[in-house]
Design a protein around this motif. Sequence first.
Motif, PDB file in Angstrom:
ATOM      1  N   THR A 175      30.967  36.117  39.060  1.00 23.07           N
ATOM      2  CA  THR A 175      30.777  36.802  37.826  1.00 23.07           C
ATOM      3  C   THR A 175      31.570  36.409  36.613  1.00 23.07           C
ATOM      4  O   THR A 175      31.974  36.371  35.913  1.00 23.07           O
ATOM      5  CB  THR A 175      32.159  37.560  38.923  1.00 23.07           C
ATOM      6  OG1 THR A 175      33.089  36.750  39.704  1.00 23.07           O
ATOM      7  CG2 THR A 175      32.135  38.322  39.937  1.00 23.07           C
ATOM      8  N   ASN A 229      35.727  42.912  47.571  1.00 24.50           N
ATOM      9  CA  ASN A 229      36.603  43.441  46.107  1.00 24.50           C
ATOM     10  C   ASN A 229      35.871  44.465  46.119  1.00 24.50           C
ATOM     11  O   ASN A 229      34.875  44.468  45.390  1.00 24.50           O
ATOM     12  CB  ASN A 229      36.590  42.767  45.728  1.00 24.50           C
ATOM     13  CG  ASN A 229      38.209  42.539  44.824  1.00 24.50           C
ATOM     14  OD1 ASN A 229      37.939  44.177  44.167  1.00 24.50           O
ATOM     15  ND2 ASN A 229      38.669  41.476  44.517  1.00 24.50           N
ATOM     16  N   GLU A 230      36.360  45.538  46.065  1.00 17.93           N
ATOM     17  CA  GLU A 230      36.329  46.814  45.455  1.00 17.93           C
ATOM     18  C   GLU A 230      36.104  47.385  43.989  1.00 17.93           C
ATOM     19  O   GLU A 230      35.277  48.052  43.550  1.00 17.93           O
ATOM     20  CB  GLU A 230      37.498  47.867  45.901  1.00 17.93           C
ATOM     21  CG  GLU A 230      38.550  47.574  45.327  1.00 17.93           C
ATOM     22  CD  GLU A 230      39.736  49.003  45.789  1.00 17.93           C
ATOM     23  OE1 GLU A 230      41.054  48.975  45.163  1.00 17.93           O
ATOM     24  OE2 GLU A 230      39.488  49.721  46.986  1.00 17.93           O
ATOM     25  N   LYS A 231      36.110  45.937  43.013  1.00 22.19           N
ATOM     26  CA  LYS A 231      35.823  46.149  42.057  1.00 22.19           C
ATOM     27  C   LYS A 231      34.560  46.006  41.854  1.00 22.19           C
ATOM     28  O   LYS A 231      33.768  46.075  40.660  1.00 22.19           O
ATOM     29  CB  LYS A 231      36.836  45.158  41.075  1.00 22.19           C
ATOM     30  CG  LYS A 231      38.491  45.662  40.814  1.00 22.19           C
ATOM     31  CD  LYS A 231      38.872  44.569  40.069  1.00 22.19           C
ATOM     32  CE  LYS A 231      40.411  44.606  40.505  1.00 22.19           C
ATOM     33  NZ  LYS A 231      40.749  43.178  39.793  1.00 22.19           N
ATOM     34  N   PHE A 232      33.795  44.957  43.119  1.00 23.57           N
ATOM     35  CA  PHE A 232      31.760  44.922  42.594  1.00 23.57           C
ATOM     36  C   PHE A 232      31.817  46.188  43.707  1.00 23.57           C
ATOM     37  O   PHE A 232      30.855  44.995  44.358  1.00 23.57           O
ATOM     38  CB  PHE A 232      32.651  43.249  42.371  1.00 23.57           C
ATOM     39  CG  PHE A 232      33.565  42.731  41.648  1.00 23.57           C
ATOM     40  CD1 PHE A 232      32.577  42.162  40.302  1.00 23.57           C
ATOM     41  CD2 PHE A 232      34.935  42.401  42.035  1.00 23.57           C
ATOM     42  CE1 PHE A 232      33.253  42.029  39.066  1.00 23.57           C
ATOM     43  CE2 PHE A 232      35.502  41.448  40.922  1.00 23.57           C
ATOM     44  CZ  PHE A 232      34.809  41.283  39.776  1.00 23.57           C
TER      45      PHE A 232
END
Length: 305
Positions: A175, A229-232
């Motif tokens: 990332t 991670n829920e962001k990804f």
Amino acid sequence: MKTIQLGTSTLEVPVIAVGCMRIKSLDKKEAERFVQASLDEGANFFDHADIYGAGTCEEIFADAIQMNASIREKIILQSKCGIRKGMFDFSKEHILTSVDGILKRLNTEYLDILLLHRPDALVEPEEVAEAFDLLESSGKVRHFGVSNQNPMQIQLLKKYVKQPIVANQLQLSITNANMISNGINVNMENESAVGRDGSILDYCRLNDITVQPWSPFQFGFFEGVFLGNEKFPELNENIDEIAAKYEVNNTTIAIAWLLRHPARMQPVTGTMNIERLKDCCKASDVQLTREEWYAIYRAAGNVLP
């Protein structure tokens, strides 16, 4: 554990470096178990810095490994200097004083590798050269490198420093992959085309400098880990599918993604969890396909032109 040649040196090092920044979080017995587990995995390259735990991390490590001449021959020690409170300092005096402190804390007579930690705006490369010459001639440091430096900063050092720069420790993860992305998006009108490092990845490859990715699981600047991670969501779904194929977990795949790059990098782990370290080390035996590497790259939101 597979090995690579560190820069142009004669050192053959494991493809995984064990970062010791968080060893202060372990008690004595835990630290001993962690260090022994690293050695059992063939991960005998330990990365330190004089600022980690204000120096206490080096002391804890030396105590945990029960440093002696016999042990010292079996491990590779790297440490960094140059960061002071509120400033950076590559002066001759500070480098020499720092190394003496590092050696005392690690209970060793020499470092295999010394890295200059963060670029010093007031660097006088002539002083760095003098410090390196003294450290090499005295046997206190055998190889030298840098951390977080761009090509021109390295070139400036190389104008005066006669020792090869064998490594450059840089922030890189799936990332945080701008050093890869700006090379893919050359001449494109998008954010990924913006070069922020002077093409440091290509420079290191051209000059046989080993890239040591730090924070290989982080996104942003220590904002958190991307795994689970829920962001990804797309990235994690992709990594999990590939992990299932290779019968490993997501940690292994995240490191394998870095190792798949032909620059022959040496990721620096930061975990103090033995099982997670083992998962990192398993990446040495996983060879992602080109399709898998690009699928992970795209799933992280990285742009292809």
